[in-house]
Design a protein around this motif. Structure first.
Motif, PDB file in Angstrom:
ATOM      1  N   ARG A  91       0.813  -1.292   0.096  1.00 17.10           N
ATOM      2  CA  ARG A  91       0.067   0.090  -0.079  1.00 17.10           C
ATOM      3  C   ARG A  91       1.027   1.192   0.044  1.00 17.10           C
ATOM      4  NH1 ARG A  91      -2.761  -2.967   4.682  1.00 17.10           N
ATOM      5  NH2 ARG A  91      -4.511  -3.824   3.797  1.00 17.10           N
ATOM      6  N   GLN A  92       0.581   1.956  -0.941  1.00 18.59           N
ATOM      7  CA  GLN A  92       1.191   3.396  -1.095  1.00 18.59           C
ATOM      8  C   GLN A  92       0.457   4.404  -1.513  1.00 18.59           C
ATOM      9  OE1 GLN A  92       5.108   3.582  -3.350  1.00 18.59           O
ATOM     10  NE2 GLN A  92       5.719   4.273  -1.375  1.00 18.59           N
ATOM     11  N   GLY A  93       0.510   5.545  -0.868  1.00 19.80           N
ATOM     12  CA  GLY A  93      -0.653   6.508  -1.275  1.00 19.80           C
ATOM     13  C   GLY A  93      -1.903   6.007  -1.307  1.00 19.80           C
ATOM     14  N   ASP A  94      -2.606   6.175  -2.481  1.00 18.21           N
ATOM     15  CA  ASP A  94      -4.216   5.633  -2.458  1.00 18.21           C
ATOM     16  C   ASP A  94      -4.224   4.253  -3.385  1.00 18.21           C
ATOM     17  OD1 ASP A  94      -3.460   6.499  -4.970  1.00 18.21           O
ATOM     18  OD2 ASP A  94      -5.172   7.881  -5.086  1.00 18.21           O
TER      19      ASP A  94
ATOM     20  N   THR B 247      14.489   8.555 -15.312  1.00 23.71           N
ATOM     21  CA  THR B 247      15.095   8.887 -16.580  1.00 23.71           C
ATOM     22  C   THR B 247      14.476   8.263 -17.773  1.00 23.71           C
ATOM     23  OG1 THR B 247      17.241   9.624 -15.729  1.00 23.71           O
ATOM     24  CG2 THR B 247      17.017   9.439 -18.185  1.00 23.71           C
ATOM     25  N   ARG B 248      14.287   6.943 -17.759  1.00 27.34           N
ATOM     26  CA  ARG B 248      13.685   6.039 -18.671  1.00 27.34           C
ATOM     27  C   ARG B 248      12.078   6.380 -18.676  1.00 27.34           C
ATOM     28  NH1 ARG B 248      17.891   2.613 -16.803  1.00 27.34           N
ATOM     29  NH2 ARG B 248      19.211   1.987 -18.499  1.00 27.34           N
ATOM     30  N   LEU B 249      11.496   6.463 -17.722  1.00 25.98           N
ATOM     31  CA  LEU B 249      10.196   6.654 -17.650  1.00 25.98           C
ATOM     32  C   LEU B 249       9.886   8.189 -17.806  1.00 25.98           C
ATOM     33  CD1 LEU B 249       8.872   4.028 -15.027  1.00 25.98           C
ATOM     34  CD2 LEU B 249       8.912   3.718 -17.658  1.00 25.98           C
ATOM     35  N   ASN B 250      10.644   9.021 -17.664  1.00 20.61           N
ATOM     36  CA  ASN B 250      10.202  10.319 -17.742  1.00 20.61           C
ATOM     37  C   ASN B 250       9.337  10.950 -16.831  1.00 20.61           C
ATOM     38  OD1 ASN B 250      10.749  12.939 -19.173  1.00 20.61           O
ATOM     39  ND2 ASN B 250       9.250  12.675 -20.488  1.00 20.61           N
ATOM     40  N   ARG B 251       9.653  10.442 -15.756  1.00 16.07           N
ATOM     41  CA  ARG B 251       8.671  10.808 -14.555  1.00 16.07           C
ATOM     42  C   ARG B 251       9.135  10.329 -13.247  1.00 16.07           C
ATOM     43  NH1 ARG B 251       5.188   6.183 -13.422  1.00 16.07           N
ATOM     44  NH2 ARG B 251       3.482   7.409 -12.605  1.00 16.07           N
ATOM     45  N   SER B 252       8.471  10.488 -12.169  1.00 20.66           N
ATOM     46  CA  SER B 252       8.769  10.134 -10.910  1.00 20.66           C
ATOM     47  C   SER B 252       7.920   9.224 -10.611  1.00 20.66           C
ATOM     48  CB  SER B 252       9.011  11.292  -9.753  1.00 20.66           C
ATOM     49  OG  SER B 252       9.303  10.690  -8.525  1.00 20.66           O
ATOM     50  N   SER B 253       8.011   8.037 -10.237  1.00 18.17           N
ATOM     51  CA  SER B 253       6.888   6.922 -10.117  1.00 18.17           C
ATOM     52  C   SER B 253       6.739   6.654  -8.481  1.00 18.17           C
ATOM     53  CB  SER B 253       7.207   5.749 -11.005  1.00 18.17           C
ATOM     54  OG  SER B 253       6.337   4.538 -10.637  1.00 18.17           O
ATOM     55  N   PRO B 254       5.516   6.447  -8.147  1.00 13.12           N
ATOM     56  CA  PRO B 254       5.179   5.773  -7.037  1.00 13.12           C
ATOM     57  C   PRO B 254       5.046   4.312  -7.054  1.00 13.12           C
ATOM     58  CG  PRO B 254       3.236   7.120  -7.798  1.00 13.12           C
ATOM     59  CD  PRO B 254       4.283   7.215  -8.700  1.00 13.12           C
ATOM     60  N   LEU B 255       4.099   3.741  -6.219  1.00 15.44           N
ATOM     61  CA  LEU B 255       3.913   2.452  -6.442  1.00 15.44           C
ATOM     62  C   LEU B 255       3.277   2.120  -7.654  1.00 15.44           C
ATOM     63  CD1 LEU B 255       3.658  -0.384  -4.848  1.00 15.44           C
ATOM     64  CD2 LEU B 255       1.367   0.134  -4.307  1.00 15.44           C
ATOM     65  N   THR B 256       3.915   1.017  -8.604  1.00 18.91           N
ATOM     66  CA  THR B 256       3.352   0.730  -9.980  1.00 18.91           C
ATOM     67  C   THR B 256       2.561  -0.297  -9.675  1.00 18.91           C
ATOM     68  OG1 THR B 256       5.346   1.779 -10.964  1.00 18.91           O
ATOM     69  CG2 THR B 256       4.114   0.279 -12.068  1.00 18.91           C
ATOM     70  N   ALA B 257       1.299  -0.450 -10.633  1.00 19.58           N
ATOM     71  CA  ALA B 257       0.424  -1.391 -10.393  1.00 19.58           C
ATOM     72  C   ALA B 257       1.194  -2.790 -10.635  1.00 19.58           C
ATOM     73  CB  ALA B 257      -0.859  -1.272 -11.410  1.00 19.58           C
ATOM     74  N   GLY B 258       0.603  -3.895 -10.406  1.00 18.12           N
ATOM     75  CA  GLY B 258       1.192  -5.223 -10.734  1.00 18.12           C
ATOM     76  C   GLY B 258       1.844  -5.423 -12.184  1.00 18.12           C
ATOM     77  N   LEU B 259       3.117  -5.968 -12.595  1.00 17.35           N
ATOM     78  CA  LEU B 259       3.499  -6.114 -13.834  1.00 17.35           C
ATOM     79  C   LEU B 259       3.407  -7.597 -13.927  1.00 17.35           C
ATOM     80  CD1 LEU B 259       6.371  -3.629 -13.942  1.00 17.35           C
ATOM     81  CD2 LEU B 259       4.207  -3.270 -14.714  1.00 17.35           C
ATOM     82  N   ASP B 260       2.839  -8.187 -15.150  1.00 14.88           N
ATOM     83  CA  ASP B 260       2.644  -9.562 -15.560  1.00 14.88           C
ATOM     84  C   ASP B 260       4.100  -9.960 -16.108  1.00 14.88           C
ATOM     85  OD1 ASP B 260       1.928 -12.004 -16.443  1.00 14.88           O
ATOM     86  OD2 ASP B 260       0.760 -11.328 -17.733  1.00 14.88           O
ATOM     87  N   LEU B 261       4.727 -10.894 -15.490  1.00 15.49           N
ATOM     88  CA  LEU B 261       5.895 -11.557 -15.609  1.00 15.49           C
ATOM     89  C   LEU B 261       5.700 -12.988 -16.109  1.00 15.49           C
ATOM     90  CD1 LEU B 261       8.324  -9.935 -12.916  1.00 15.49           C
ATOM     91  CD2 LEU B 261       7.435  -8.976 -14.932  1.00 15.49           C
ATOM     92  N   THR B 262       4.500 -13.205 -16.457  1.00 12.94           N
ATOM     93  CA  THR B 262       4.405 -14.685 -16.893  1.00 12.94           C
ATOM     94  C   THR B 262       4.334 -14.936 -18.582  1.00 12.94           C
ATOM     95  OG1 THR B 262       2.137 -14.433 -17.077  1.00 12.94           O
ATOM     96  CG2 THR B 262       2.914 -14.973 -15.015  1.00 12.94           C
ATOM     97  N   SER B 263       4.543 -13.881 -19.156  1.00 11.49           N
ATOM     98  CA  SER B 263       4.458 -13.887 -20.779  1.00 11.49           C
ATOM     99  C   SER B 263       5.084 -12.828 -21.509  1.00 11.49           C
ATOM    100  CB  SER B 263       3.190 -14.162 -21.367  1.00 11.49           C
ATOM    101  OG  SER B 263       2.228 -12.974 -20.938  1.00 11.49           O
TER     102      SER B 263
END
Length: 306
Positions: A83-86, A127-143
């Motif tokens: 949990r981070q922010g909202d 630098t790569r995402l061109n932004r400052s990122s808080p908690l990022t939603a779950g990324l699918d690493l299955t395919s």
């Protein structure tokens, strides 16, 4: 060692690796945990496990112990809740996410959890995402690209005893590039450097799968874990389209096979089907338009370069 001694040791141990946090232990008679860590001056990758616990980083700790670097978390067993922010993200094996230590958060895990956590300098992500990122939603690493990233991350941990610090950093650099590609969605700005990276991966994928007659821009984007829009944007930046690039790679494949003795037993029709074309006539028309001669004429011309 008493329960209090074990939990105090774990709190101090994790703090030394990750930074100041609060620790919530359940009232039990025992507590077991462990961590395997590999690190250099740039990156750190740990496999950790423990009985049920709640981690929390407070606003006061963020102010007094600044830490802008990111953590990428990937469970290999069990479940954890962040949990981070909202935002709230529930992670199970096959799903990972970025977590920033520059903002308060809570992390709850069950006793079955076993997870990888990678520390990444903030500049490598922002630098790569061109932004400052808080908690990022779950990324699918299955395919697709996600599976490549997951395999690289677990492989990097498993080969920790065979890698020098330089090689560990080199693999980590590439891993972070791919993680950022995976995290860059349609609603996020795409930096020019990222477009170049997408283009390079797309070109490599098309070259390796040019003979697949069912490959399209859509199927290729799905296999890589991106949206078709991202792929189109990257190729437009390079002056081409998915359809044009697929066609070009198939023509190059046919040209190379026409010049190779190992394929001399195949007819032009067989070469057409084996190289992703729908018919010999479709191949001949496209081939003459591209190279100025027919496939049959090139075969008779021998191995000399055009």
């Amino acid at each position: 060692m008493t329960w209090r001694e074990r939990t105090d040791f774990w709190s101090e141990h994790v703090t030394s690796y990750q930074g100041r946090m609060d620790y919530g232990y359940p009232p039990t008679d025992d507590f077991r945990a462990g961590i395997i860590c590999q690190r250099t001056d740039i990156y750190q990758l740990s496999m950790f496990w423990s009985d049920t616990i709640k981690y929390a980083r407070t606003a006061s700790q963020v102010r007094h112990d600044p830490g802008e670097d990111y953590r990428f978390l990937l469970p290999v067993a069990g479940e954890l809740v962040l949990r981070q922010g909202d935002q709230e993200v529930r992670l199970t094996p096959g799903a990972g996410c970025f977590l920033t230590f520059a903002a308060p958060f809570e992390m709850l895990q069950d006793a079955s959890l076993r997870a990888l956590i990678m520390s990444i300098p903030a500049r490598e992500v922002n630098t790569r995402l061109n932004r400052s990122s808080p908690l990022t939603a779950g990324l699918d690493l299955t395919s697709g690209l996600g599976r490549v990233v997951g395999d690289m991350l677990t492989g990097l941990h498993e080969e920790r005893d065979t890698l020098t610090g330089g090689r560990f950093d080199a693999v980590s650099d590439r891993l972070v590039e791919l993680l950022c590609m995976l995290a860059a969605g349609d609603d996020r700005p795409t930096a020019p450097g990222h477009l170049d990276e997408v283009e390079a991966v797309v070109r490599r994928y098309i070259r390796e799968h040019a003979a697949d007659p069912d490959m399209t821009g859509t199927t290729m984007a799905q296999a890589l874990g991106w949206s078709l829009r991202q792929v189109q944007l990257a190729l437009h930046h390079a002056g081409t389209t998915p359809r044009e690039l697929i066609g070009e790679e198939r023509l190059r494949l046919v040209r190379d096979r026409l010049r190779a003795p190992v394929y001399r037993h195949m007819t032009i029709t067989e070469l057409a089907y084996a190289s992703g074309f729908s018919s010999a006539s479709a191949l001949s028309t496209a081939f003459r338009r591209r190279f100025g001669i027919s496939p049959r004429e090139m075969r008779h011309a021998g191995p000399q370069p055009m």
